[in-house]
Design an enzyme around this catalytic site. Structure first.
Site, PDB file in Angstrom:
ATOM      1  N   LYS A  81      27.676  -8.983  -2.430  1.00 51.85           N
ATOM      2  CA  LYS A  81      28.085  -8.063  -3.494  1.00 51.85           C
ATOM      3  C   LYS A  81      29.265  -7.187  -3.089  1.00 51.85           C
ATOM      4  CE  LYS A  81      23.842  -7.982  -5.978  1.00 51.85           C
ATOM      5  NZ  LYS A  81      22.589  -7.344  -6.201  1.00 51.85           N
ATOM      6  N   ARG A  82      29.264  -6.777  -1.844  1.00 58.30           N
ATOM      7  CA  ARG A  82      30.338  -5.896  -1.377  1.00 58.30           C
ATOM      8  C   ARG A  82      31.708  -6.552  -1.347  1.00 58.30           C
ATOM      9  NH1 ARG A  82      28.338  -2.771   3.825  1.00 58.30           N
ATOM     10  NH2 ARG A  82      26.561  -1.723   2.889  1.00 58.30           N
TER      11      ARG A  82
END
Ligand code: GLU
Length: 475
Positions: A247-248
């Protein structure tokens, strides 16, 4: 030739990110190119991990991209139901069949007992294999205990359509769980039953399943099923190439890209070329070209890297491929508010000027706002400009006044405006870098604008005069 049937079989455990959608796309492409069938099956047998609303989100994501399914969840078909939780009877029957054939048995152990086996294996530095602890007299399976596959450990050699020839020894095979005590099957079991019953010819899935493949092959053998073509897609990695995209690093909901002004066809192009190329230098592919050219044997074996800058570039390229009418249809949600009272004709004229500058549709608002609302003069922008900084107040006023007079007498089609501006260069003796930058600023107060004559012609005479007059007043 058999018709290709592929499936996308996501678990409803959250939003769809790039890696997942790429798997769906590849499966869809090979079905499309052979006039085959791509179906959508939902693998909802892990109730603990299920996230509400994911099924709708999966469907929306695929539809947004243009990946359609003629069979599967929502649309039906002759091999349904396509929601695994509605197929529990089917799995039970096949599980019973394996029990009857002596190829599955009820697991008699408690968690604690299993833990002891594991600990012992660890202490003696042996890999833990469940099959070393097969009970001699397993209890009768009544559906409330977990059911294990009685494996037949052996070496395997198989062909993966992407990875090539792969092989493992018997140690890769163990007695895995087929049915859990909650009555649900495991993925390892039910996907094999479903793929067989649904006539799937090609299974495309992510690299995370590769280590389980020998187990699957062993179960195919026990069920006397010829396995489908197996194609393993390497992971999509973060841009640094070091870790799986998380996600990052931008692994976000694919639908968010739509909201941010990405075109589905650009996203499709991007996904298709994450780990695939057609052997040429071509980077921009239309959907039709992808269907025609995609092939599994050109999918890279090594992980692909997720490069959002490349997506942005591709998006700009696809925006340029659109006709003005098509672009007009796509940008409905992206106009600045001030455009709401404008005519279609004026908007199309603006689009024709800014189309080449847009990297996302969301750029439209900033790139076009000065065509719809009169900007406030902001002379600090002139001070920031290397050329314009050289002019003093008097010179600014003087040059703009000459421009105003000339333009007031000009016809207002683009070519007349261009002639007027060129004459102005001669009469003022100024360099275009100064004169045109000044007039550009006075009519747009934007750091960039399309060609000056086009900009002025699109603004129209009244608006141009108003703006230049305001600039002269405030200079
Ligand atoms: N349900 C599995 C997943 O979402 C599907 C894997 C497969 O395609 O077989 O990862």
């Amino acid at each position: 030739m058999t018709t290709i049937r592929t499936r996308f079989a996501p678990s409803p455990t959250g939003f769809m990110h790039v890696g997942g959608v790429r798997t769906a796309l590849f499966a869809w492409l090979i079905a499309q190119q052979s006039n085959g069938t791509f179906l959508l099956r939902i693998e909802d047998t892990d109730k603990v991990r299920e996230v509400e609303g994911s099924i709708q989100q999966i469907e929306q994501s695929l539809r947004w991209l243009g990946i359609d399914w003629k069979e599967g969840i929502d649309v039906g078909g002759e091999h349904g139901p396509y929601l695994q939780s509605e197929r529990l009877n089917i799995y039970r029957q096949w599980a019973q069949k394996l029990v009857d054939q002596g190829r599955a048995y009820a697991d008699p152990y408690t968690k604690e007992e299993l833990e002891v086996f594991r600990e012992n294996a660890k202490a003696s530095k042996q890999p833990f294999l469940y099959r070393n602890h097969r009970p001699e007299q397993p209890p009768v399976w009544d559906g409330t205990q977990s059911l294990r596959f009685k494996s037949d450990p052996k070496a395997y050699k198989w062909q993966d359509a992407v990875m090539g020839e792969l092989s493992t020894g018997p140690e890769a095979i163990d007695d895995f769980v087929l049915m859990k005590s909650d009555g649900y099957p495991t993925y390892n079991f039910c996907h094999i039953i479903d793929d067989m019953l649904m006539g799937i010819t090609h299974v495309l899935r992510s690299q995370e399943f590769i280590s389980s493949t020998p187990k699957f092959l062993n179960l195919y053998d026990a069920l006397e099923i010829t396995p489908p073509v197996l194609a393993t897609l390497p992971y999509v990695m973060a841009i640094d190439g070091k870790k799986k995209l998380g996600k990052r690093d931008g692994a976000k909901d694919i639908l968010d890209y739509g909201k941010e002004g990405y075109l589905p066809e650009a996203m499709m192009n991007f996904l298709a070329t994450l780990g695939w190329n057609d052997g040429t230098e071509q980077e921009v592919f239309t959907t039709t070209e992808l269907i025609e050219k995609f092939s599994l044997d050109r999918v890279q074996k090594s992980p692909a890297r997720f490069d959002e800058q490349r997506l942005l570039w591709l998006n700009g390229q696809h925006i340029r491929l659109l006709s003005l009418d098509a672009l007009y249809e796509r940008v409905v949600d992206f106009w600045p508010e001030s455009a709401s009272t404008s005519t279609k004709e004026h908007k199309i004229a603006v689009l024709s000027l800014v189309q080449d500058r847009l990297k996302t549709l969301a750029d439209l608002s900033v790139a076009s706002s000065y065509f719809f609302e009169t900007p406030t003069p902001n002379w600090s922008m002139a001070d920031d400009n290397k050329q314009l900084r050289k002019l003093d107040q008097e010179e600014r006023k003087n040059l703009l006044s000459q421009a105003l007079t000339a333009l007031e007498q000009s016809d207002f089609d683009a070519s007349s405006v261009q002639d007027t501006l060129n004459q102005l260069l001669e009469t003022t003796g100024q360099k275009p870098g100064i004169l045109f930058s000044l007039v550009r600023l006075a009519v747009s107060w934007a750091p960039f604008s399309p060609a000056l004559h086009d900009t002025i012609a699109t603004l129209g005479k009244d608006e141009t005069v108003t703006r230049i007059s305001a600039a002269i007043e405030t200079a």
